[in-house]
Design a protein around this motif. Structure first.
Motif, PDB file in Angstrom:
ATOM      1  N   PHE A   8       0.829  -1.207   0.000  1.00 12.05           N
ATOM      2  CA  PHE A   8       0.000   0.000   0.000  1.00 12.05           C
ATOM      3  C   PHE A   8       0.862   1.256   0.000  1.00 12.05           C
ATOM      4  CE2 PHE A   8      -2.359   3.276   2.423  1.00 12.05           C
ATOM      5  CZ  PHE A   8      -3.417   3.463   1.535  1.00 12.05           C
ATOM      6  N   THR A   9       1.947   1.230   0.748  1.00 10.92           N
ATOM      7  CA  THR A   9       2.824   2.402   0.844  1.00 10.92           C
ATOM      8  C   THR A   9       3.944   2.385  -0.189  1.00 10.92           C
ATOM      9  OG1 THR A   9       4.158   1.264   2.522  1.00 10.92           O
ATOM     10  CG2 THR A   9       2.371   2.688   3.311  1.00 10.92           C
ATOM     11  N   LEU A  10       3.960   1.395  -1.065  1.00  8.02           N
ATOM     12  CA  LEU A  10       4.973   1.293  -2.133  1.00  8.02           C
ATOM     13  C   LEU A  10       6.389   1.257  -1.553  1.00  8.02           C
ATOM     14  CD1 LEU A  10       3.490   3.915  -4.654  1.00  8.02           C
ATOM     15  CD2 LEU A  10       2.807   1.537  -4.304  1.00  8.02           C
ATOM     16  N   SER A  11       6.527   0.630  -0.379  1.00  7.29           N
ATOM     17  CA  SER A  11       7.800   0.680   0.333  1.00  7.29           C
ATOM     18  C   SER A  11       8.934   0.001  -0.414  1.00  7.29           C
ATOM     19  CB  SER A  11       7.648   0.029   1.718  1.00  7.29           C
ATOM     20  OG  SER A  11       6.686   0.712   2.490  1.00  7.29           O
ATOM     21  N   VAL A 102       2.343  11.660  -6.358  1.00  6.03           N
ATOM     22  CA  VAL A 102       2.141  13.037  -6.830  1.00  6.03           C
ATOM     23  C   VAL A 102       1.598  13.027  -8.255  1.00  6.03           C
ATOM     24  CG1 VAL A 102       3.375  15.129  -7.544  1.00  6.03           C
ATOM     25  CG2 VAL A 102       3.801  14.141  -5.292  1.00  6.03           C
ATOM     26  N   LEU A 103       2.173  12.161  -9.098  1.00  4.99           N
ATOM     27  CA  LEU A 103       1.700  12.053 -10.478  1.00  4.99           C
ATOM     28  C   LEU A 103       0.257  11.569 -10.515  1.00  4.99           C
ATOM     29  CD1 LEU A 103       2.334  12.184 -13.506  1.00  4.99           C
ATOM     30  CD2 LEU A 103       3.191   9.836 -13.352  1.00  4.99           C
ATOM     31  N   LEU A 104      -0.088  10.600  -9.673  1.00  2.00           N
ATOM     32  CA  LEU A 104      -1.464  10.105  -9.617  1.00  2.00           C
ATOM     33  C   LEU A 104      -2.416  11.209  -9.162  1.00  2.00           C
ATOM     34  CD1 LEU A 104      -3.525   7.791  -9.754  1.00  2.00           C
ATOM     35  CD2 LEU A 104      -2.907   7.225  -7.393  1.00  2.00           C
ATOM     36  N   TYR A 105      -2.005  11.968  -8.148  1.00  2.90           N
ATOM     37  CA  TYR A 105      -2.836  13.065  -7.649  1.00  2.90           C
ATOM     38  C   TYR A 105      -3.059  14.110  -8.739  1.00  2.90           C
ATOM     39  CZ  TYR A 105      -4.551  16.570  -4.309  1.00  2.90           C
ATOM     40  OH  TYR A 105      -5.312  17.493  -3.634  1.00  2.90           O
ATOM     41  N   TRP A 106      -2.006  14.404  -9.510  1.00  2.00           N
ATOM     42  CA  TRP A 106      -2.153  15.342 -10.624  1.00  2.00           C
ATOM     43  C   TRP A 106      -3.129  14.784 -11.666  1.00  2.00           C
ATOM     44  CZ3 TRP A 106      -1.081  14.884 -15.871  1.00  2.00           C
ATOM     45  CH2 TRP A 106      -1.139  16.081 -16.609  1.00  2.00           C
ATOM     46  N   GLY A 107      -3.071  13.477 -11.931  1.00  2.00           N
ATOM     47  CA  GLY A 107      -3.989  12.874 -12.883  1.00  2.00           C
ATOM     48  C   GLY A 107      -5.437  12.992 -12.441  1.00  2.00           C
ATOM     49  N   VAL A 108      -5.680  12.781 -11.137  1.00  3.86           N
ATOM     50  CA  VAL A 108      -7.041  12.918 -10.607  1.00  3.86           C
ATOM     51  C   VAL A 108      -7.511  14.365 -10.728  1.00  3.86           C
ATOM     52  CG1 VAL A 108      -8.441  12.771  -8.516  1.00  3.86           C
ATOM     53  CG2 VAL A 108      -6.818  10.950  -9.062  1.00  3.86           C
ATOM     54  N   ALA A 109      -6.619  15.323 -10.429  1.00  4.64           N
ATOM     55  CA  ALA A 109      -6.975  16.741 -10.562  1.00  4.64           C
ATOM     56  C   ALA A 109      -7.286  17.093 -12.017  1.00  4.64           C
ATOM     57  CB  ALA A 109      -5.845  17.613 -10.029  1.00  4.64           C
ATOM     58  N   LEU A 370     -11.613  19.556   3.586  1.00  2.00           N
ATOM     59  CA  LEU A 370     -12.870  19.858   2.895  1.00  2.00           C
ATOM     60  C   LEU A 370     -12.597  20.456   1.518  1.00  2.00           C
ATOM     61  CD1 LEU A 370     -15.117  21.333   5.744  1.00  2.00           C
ATOM     62  CD2 LEU A 370     -15.250  19.071   4.686  1.00  2.00           C
ATOM     63  N   GLU A 371     -11.565  21.284   1.428  1.00  2.00           N
ATOM     64  CA  GLU A 371     -11.235  21.912   0.155  1.00  2.00           C
ATOM     65  C   GLU A 371     -10.836  20.866  -0.885  1.00  2.00           C
ATOM     66  OE1 GLU A 371     -10.861  25.245  -2.346  1.00  2.00           O
ATOM     67  OE2 GLU A 371     -11.460  25.273  -0.230  1.00  2.00           O
ATOM     68  N   VAL A 372     -10.045  19.884  -0.464  1.00  8.06           N
ATOM     69  CA  VAL A 372      -9.635  18.824  -1.389  1.00  8.06           C
ATOM     70  C   VAL A 372     -10.850  18.039  -1.868  1.00  8.06           C
ATOM     71  CG1 VAL A 372      -8.365  16.650  -1.564  1.00  8.06           C
ATOM     72  CG2 VAL A 372      -7.293  18.637  -0.508  1.00  8.06           C
ATOM     73  N   ILE A 373     -11.797  17.754  -0.956  1.00  9.62           N
ATOM     74  CA  ILE A 373     -13.006  17.014  -1.361  1.00  9.62           C
ATOM     75  C   ILE A 373     -13.833  17.849  -2.324  1.00  9.62           C
ATOM     76  CG2 ILE A 373     -15.125  15.925  -0.545  1.00  9.62           C
ATOM     77  CD1 ILE A 373     -13.736  15.381   2.107  1.00  9.62           C
ATOM     78  N   VAL A 374     -13.980  19.139  -2.040  1.00 12.67           N
ATOM     79  CA  VAL A 374     -14.753  20.008  -2.925  1.00 12.67           C
ATOM     80  C   VAL A 374     -14.116  20.078  -4.306  1.00 12.67           C
ATOM     81  CG1 VAL A 374     -15.372  22.414  -3.360  1.00 12.67           C
ATOM     82  CG2 VAL A 374     -15.813  21.412  -1.128  1.00 12.67           C
ATOM     83  N   GLU A 375     -12.798  20.191  -4.350  1.00 13.02           N
ATOM     84  CA  GLU A 375     -12.111  20.399  -5.619  1.00 13.02           C
ATOM     85  C   GLU A 375     -11.990  19.125  -6.450  1.00 13.02           C
ATOM     86  OE1 GLU A 375      -8.356  22.219  -4.980  1.00 13.02           O
ATOM     87  OE2 GLU A 375      -9.180  24.084  -4.194  1.00 13.02           O
ATOM     88  N   VAL A 379     -12.700  10.839  -4.708  1.00 10.39           N
ATOM     89  CA  VAL A 379     -11.610  10.152  -5.400  1.00 10.39           C
ATOM     90  C   VAL A 379     -10.298  10.890  -5.157  1.00 10.39           C
ATOM     91  CG1 VAL A 379     -10.704   9.479  -7.649  1.00 10.39           C
ATOM     92  CG2 VAL A 379     -13.132   9.180  -7.153  1.00 10.39           C
ATOM     93  N   GLY A 380     -10.315  12.194  -5.339  1.00  8.05           N
ATOM     94  CA  GLY A 380      -9.120  13.000  -5.097  1.00  8.05           C
ATOM     95  C   GLY A 380      -8.717  12.996  -3.631  1.00  8.05           C
ATOM     96  N   PHE A 381      -9.720  13.001  -2.738  1.00 13.81           N
ATOM     97  CA  PHE A 381      -9.417  12.990  -1.311  1.00 13.81           C
ATOM     98  C   PHE A 381      -8.725  11.695  -0.910  1.00 13.81           C
ATOM     99  CE2 PHE A 381     -10.932  12.364   3.176  1.00 13.81           C
ATOM    100  CZ  PHE A 381     -10.163  13.375   3.727  1.00 13.81           C
ATOM    101  N   ALA A 382      -9.206  10.559  -1.448  1.00 13.60           N
ATOM    102  CA  ALA A 382      -8.562   9.276  -1.166  1.00 13.60           C
ATOM    103  C   ALA A 382      -7.128   9.274  -1.681  1.00 13.60           C
ATOM    104  CB  ALA A 382      -9.359   8.143  -1.799  1.00 13.60           C
ATOM    105  N   CYS A 383      -6.916   9.846  -2.855  1.00 10.24           N
ATOM    106  CA  CYS A 383      -5.569   9.926  -3.413  1.00 10.24           C
ATOM    107  C   CYS A 383      -4.682  10.833  -2.567  1.00 10.24           C
ATOM    108  CB  CYS A 383      -5.636  10.436  -4.852  1.00 10.24           C
ATOM    109  SG  CYS A 383      -4.040  10.491  -5.692  1.00 10.24           S
ATOM    110  N   PHE A 384      -5.244  11.942  -2.086  1.00 10.20           N
ATOM    111  CA  PHE A 384      -4.491  12.871  -1.242  1.00 10.20           C
ATOM    112  C   PHE A 384      -4.070  12.198   0.055  1.00 10.20           C
ATOM    113  CE2 PHE A 384      -4.528  16.352   1.979  1.00 10.20           C
ATOM    114  CZ  PHE A 384      -3.446  17.072   1.485  1.00 10.20           C
TER     115      PHE A 384
END
Length: 474
Positions: A8-11, A102-109, A370-375, A379-384
């Motif tokens: 999960f943490t890509l260790s 970070v790349l995944l989060y950018w993709g979701v955004a 809350l801002e991350v969920i709104v934006e 899906v983005g919140f889980a990624c964050f």
């Protein structure tokens, strides 16, 4: 269970093998490598990148966001140039699990932008969001070089010292409030809340929080007595200025950061301690810190008023304002739960007026989560959250590695982890995280953790949780 957590943490992700087989990596990285070898300018590529980063962290508190944005564009462009002209041989240390998230989060955004009800506004802020992420990529690359790492940390600490000195000057000589930072009906209506060059006491607190933590760890990391004295001075000045912002979120963040830092320092030194101190020291430190906080609340009236106002619910105007904003934000989340309305304050300003209660206009959700969920939706919140978990897990694994080899760099890892935790605690009830002055320092701290990344063989993490076979540390 441990194997699930590692995955999960890509260790233990085999990044070298992945980069060697990645079509994207093979087709882009090294594209201009032959040109770089013959270019006199690019022979100084890492130095030029360090200069650009120095401009960001020197000017951030003093210049407009537009000018800072131009420098960020230069940083992003130069990172791209360095990457395209890099060595073609895969280097696992240049890409970390943090980079992937970070790349995944950018993709979701990006998906949230494409599905946004206000695409034009969201696209503008997606550009700004991308610049911050590329700033992280450049920081992680440049900070791998020890001389640039020390330079950038020292530079930020000196700039924050200048900001704090001016803030203390406002406290002693007075400063006109630039906005209604204090409820005029409260007992603090005559109290000066310093804001220095940043024009906002909450923003100033968010900017100074990393400086306080890094100056504490600098006392242990810097070698000479003069440097240690300078670090102690920075700690006192920055800490005093942060307290005098009277930012409740800033105070919460500071307490969380200090507690996390104490825990990490205890982990670092615990193997050297006699049994009595190993058991008793955490309780002694916790009791001492609690006593200091209690005495401040009891005997310092402005501190007492600000602390009690946290629990005043709607009787405090600031609390009441946030509660009403959150009511509208929850309705926005209900209507856009999956991918949100798109990133950035421009999209928020377009959509929020449709939901706001009368007389409660706002520029943000007044909570980073809350801002991350709104934006970006849930899906983005889980990624964050996944990104945050990977950042902290990577930091702890590298801290373990540095403790085993008795490297003083472990103190900077501790400072970065404590800073990130404190900043998150502050922004639980605020969104100064999204402001350039704070966001640039946030990604500097994330880059600081990423720059120490080295793949750890499977099985080594058992020592991290073991109480029987502790490695020796200095």
């Amino acid at each position: 269970m441990n194997l699930v957590w590692q995955r999960f943490t890509l260790s233990y992700l085999p990044l070298r093998q992945y980069l060697g087989t990645s079509y994207l990596h093979r087709s882009l990285v090294g594209l201009f490598h032959s040109w770089r070898q013959s270019s006199l300018l690019m022979q100084w590529g890492e130095t030029i990148a360090a200069v650009l980063l120095s401009l960001v962290y020197t000017l951030a508190p003093f210049v407009s966001n537009d000018l800072l944005g131009l420098i960020l564009v230069a940083c992003a462009g130069f990172w791209l140039l360095l990457t395209l002209s890099d060595e073609t041989t895969p280097n696992a240390s240049s890409v970390t699990p943090i980079h992937l998230l970070v790349l995944l989060y950018w993709g979701v955004a990006t998906v949230a932008t494409a599905l946004s009800p206000v695409k034009k506004a969201a696209l503008t802020d997606l550009r700004n969001f991308t610049l911050y992420l590329l700033l992280f990529a450049l920081c992680a690359r440049v900070l791998r070089l020890p001389r640039f790492r020390q330079w950038l940390i020292t530079l930020y600490l000196h700039i924050s010292l200048i900001v704090s000195v001016y803030g203390l000057r406002q406290w002693f000589f007075g400063a006109p409030p630039l906005a209604t930072w204090v409820d005029p009906t409260s007992s603090m209506s005559k109290t000066t809340r310093v804001y220095s060059y940043l024009g906002n006491p909450n923003l100033l607190a968010g900017y100074l929080l990393p400086a306080v933590v890094l100056s504490i760890v600098a006392v242990f990391a810097w070698a000479s007595g003069f440097k240690k004295a300078l670090a102690l001075t920075m700690c006192v000045v920055n800490g005093s200025c942060l307290i005098l912002t009277f930012s409740r979120g800033g105070w919460i963040g500071l307490v969380v950061a200090v507690l996390i830092l104490i825990g990490l320092l205890y982990y670092w030194w615990s193997v050297q301690m006699p049994p009595f101190w190993r058991t008793g020291l955490p309780w002694i430190l916790l009791s001492s810190l609690t006593c200091v906080l209690v005495l401040a609340v009891v005997f310092v009236e402005p501190v007492r008023d600000r602390v009690f106002s946290i629990f005043a619910d709607r009787q405090d105007s600031s609390n009441n304002f946030r509660r009403n904003v959150w009511t509208a934000v929850f309705k926005m989340i209900q209507d856009y739960p999956i991918t949100g309305i798109g990133p950035g304050h421009s999209a928020f300003n377009k959509v929020y007026p449709l939901y706001q209660l009368p007389r409660y206009s706002a520029l943000s959700a007044y909570s980073i989560f809350l801002e991350v969920i709104v934006e970006t939706g849930f899906v983005g919140f889980a990624c964050f959250l996944w990104l945050l978990i990977v950042i902290f897990n990577t930091g702890l694994l590298q801290l373990q590695r540095l403790r085993e080899i008795k490297s003083v760099d472990g103190f900077w890892i501790m400072g970065a982890i404590a800073t990130l935790a404190g900043t998150l605690a502050h922004n639980l009830v605020d969104t100064v995280w999204f402001r350039p002055e704070v966001n640039t320092v946030w990604w500097l701290m994330v880059g600081l953790i990423a720059c120490y990344y080295k793949s750890i063989p499977q099985g080594r993490d058992r020592e991290f949780n073991s109480h029987n076979t502790e490695p020796t540390a200095s």
